[in-house]
Design a protein around this motif. Structure first.
Motif, short mmCIF file in Angstrom:
data_model
loop_
_atom_site.label_atom_id
_atom_site.label_comp_id
_atom_site.label_asym_id
_atom_site.label_seq_id
_atom_site.Cartn_x
_atom_site.Cartn_y
_atom_site.Cartn_z
N ALA A 66 22.58 -7.17 -39.57
CA ALA A 66 21.82 -6.79 -38.38
C ALA A 66 22.05 -7.82 -37.30
O ALA A 66 22.58 -8.91 -37.56
N ASN A 67 21.66 -7.48 -36.08
CA ASN A 67 21.59 -8.47 -35.01
C ASN A 67 20.26 -8.31 -34.31
O ASN A 67 19.48 -7.40 -34.62
N VAL A 68 19.99 -9.16 -33.37
CA VAL A 68 18.67 -9.19 -32.76
C VAL A 68 18.31 -7.88 -32.07
O VAL A 68 17.14 -7.50 -32.00
N ASP A 69 19.31 -7.14 -31.58
CA ASP A 69 19.04 -5.87 -30.91
C ASP A 69 18.55 -4.79 -31.87
O ASP A 69 18.05 -3.75 -31.44
N ASN A 70 18.72 -5.02 -33.17
CA ASN A 70 18.26 -4.06 -34.18
C ASN A 70 16.79 -4.27 -34.57
O ASN A 70 16.23 -3.44 -35.30
N ILE A 71 16.18 -5.36 -34.13
CA ILE A 71 14.87 -5.77 -34.65
C ILE A 71 13.76 -5.53 -33.64
O ILE A 71 13.86 -5.96 -32.48
N LEU A 72 12.69 -4.89 -34.11
CA LEU A 72 11.47 -4.70 -33.33
C LEU A 72 10.30 -5.27 -34.12
O LEU A 72 10.08 -4.88 -35.27
N ILE A 73 9.57 -6.19 -33.53
CA ILE A 73 8.40 -6.78 -34.20
C ILE A 73 7.22 -5.82 -34.09
O ILE A 73 6.96 -5.24 -33.03
N LEU A 74 6.50 -5.67 -35.19
CA LEU A 74 5.42 -4.69 -35.29
C LEU A 74 4.16 -5.32 -35.88
O LEU A 74 4.20 -6.41 -36.46
N ASN A 75 3.06 -4.58 -35.78
CA ASN A 75 1.81 -4.99 -36.42
C ASN A 75 1.77 -4.48 -37.86
O ASN A 75 0.93 -3.66 -38.23
#
Length: 410
Positions: free
Chosen positions: A83-92
């Motif tokens: 993965a790279n940073v564009d693939n990641i979404l921080i969630l609750n």
């Protein structure tokens, strides 16, 4: 008082008020963290609240702190996921991934595939989005992908509506504790390609393995963006931190981010998690937690073997949960209600089925209570089962219906 016209999703909850659980109840229901091993994060919190206060006490960035997203990329590579940073979404937490992905991909009436049984909160979220549910049976290898393939081919041949999404917990499945085999993981990706659906891989437990060899994540077999991975620090650190993530194609991640009703997640807790990842404390915590959870599991399985040897279960190789089939003729719903009155909290298995639920399954969590409490709770639970077996007036399926309202189902 004015008449309240509830929305259909709220009206369906019913009128039964949330239960008041006794403070001294033995909680073998929800997947809560073991209190004795909750980490002390006071030092990290103090640093964040002072050195990073201008960041941590503001609204957070929509996608999450860039440094944390990059650290999660590194965290995922340890499992063989690229993965790279564009693939990641921080969630609750990971449940938000399912909610946002349903908003992104699924319209009212679209179909979502789940295993039978499946994570009960996932069923609630899917129903709230007014999607239809396709259940696929499970066995000792997890979801029966041959049954899924036959169902998909039949739907296509008959001109039926193919599913938009498949939801699965592949490692130490909630509720069954089963780990999906590698062959079936590869097959799911192949079927997603052939029948044009996406897969949400909800994987909160995979690092809590007691025995056996790790199986590569479904996401590691994905070459065309068909799989969205969901992870969380709730089970491997602390649920109150409320930090999770989604890992997917940037086009999907961008739409999910735009649909976040709270905007950016809490930057204070994100920064704490970032510090814990960088320092190696999360890895250390997992190493400390895993053998403790194994002892808890063993206490629970040993107690059932002693007090109700005819109960059927498969001891999981990791995770938090034990899925128990009670003797024939026992109504788990009635057992759950009576056990609650006796001070033991468990969940009836019927909540994990989308339709036609069997009546004699229960789900227990061994994560929260210590071994002594687990043994005592299972002993009391088994006594309730024995009483029901001798009560000739008990009729399976006739107990008061349980409501999801006000209960913590995890």
């Amino acid at each position: 008082m004015a008449e309240i016209r509830f929305a259909s999703r709220a009206a369906s909850i019913g009128k039964r008020p949330p239960p008041i659980v006794a403070l001294d109840a033995i909680k073998l229901g929800g997947g809560n963290a073991f209190p004795d091993l909750l980490p002390d994060v006071s030092a990290e919190a103090a640093d964040v609240a002072t050195l990073f206060r201008t960041e941590a006490l503001q609204y957070g960035p929509l996608y999450g702190l860039p440094e944390l997203r990059q650290e999660i990329v590194r965290f995922l590579t340890e499992d063989g996921v690229t993965a790279n940073v564009d693939n990641i979404l921080i969630l609750n937490g990971a449940k938000q991934a399912l909610d946002l992905l349903l908003r992104t991909l699924v319209d009212k009436g679209d179909a979502v595939v789940v295993s039978r049984p499946t994570y009960l909160s996932a069923l609630s979220i899917i129903r709230n989005h007014e999607a239809s549910i396709i259940e696929i049976d499970s066995d000792e290898g997890g979801m029966k992908v041959d049954e899924l393939e036959a169902k998909l081919r039949r739907l296509r041949a008959e001109g039926g509506k193919l599913p938009k999404l498949l939801f699965e917990v592949p490692d130490f499945h909630n509720p069954t504790g089963i780990t999906l085999s590698e062959e079936r993981r590869r097959t799911l990706v192949r079927l997603a390609e052939e029948f044009d659906f996406f897969i949400l891989e909800d994987d909160p437990y995979r690092r809590l393995r007691f025995s056996g060899e790790a199986v590569a994540p479904i996401k590691s077999f994905d070459t065309n963006g068909r799989v969205i991975g969901a992870g969380t620090f709730s089970k491997i650190l602390a649920p109150g931190i409320r930090v999770g993530w989604a890992n997917g194609d940037p086009a999907i991640i961008g739409r999910m981010a735009a649909l976040k009703s709270e905007g950016g997640c809490c930057p204070l807790t994100q920064r704490i998690v970032l510090d814990l990842l960088r320092s190696g404390r999360i890895a250390h915590h997992i190493a400390e937690l895993t053998p403790v959870m194994k002892r808890h599991r063993d206490a629970m399985t040993d107690a059932f073997r002693l007090h109700l040897p005819e109960a059927r279960f498969r001891a999981p190789d990791g995770g938090y949960f034990l899925w128990v089939e009670l003797p024939d003729g026992v109504d788990a719903n009635a057992v759950t209600l009576e056990a609650e009155r006796d001070g033991v909290i468990v969940f009836p298995g019927q909540l994990s089925f989308a339709s036609a639920p069997p009546v004699n399954f229960i789900r227990l969590a061994f994560s929260y209570c210590g071994p002594d409490q687990i043994e005592r709770g299972v002993r009391k639970l088994c006594a309730v089962v024995r009483r029901q077996q001798t009560d000739v007036s008990a009729q399976p399926g006739q107990a008061e219906a349980l409501s999801l309202a006000g209960r913590h189902y995890d």
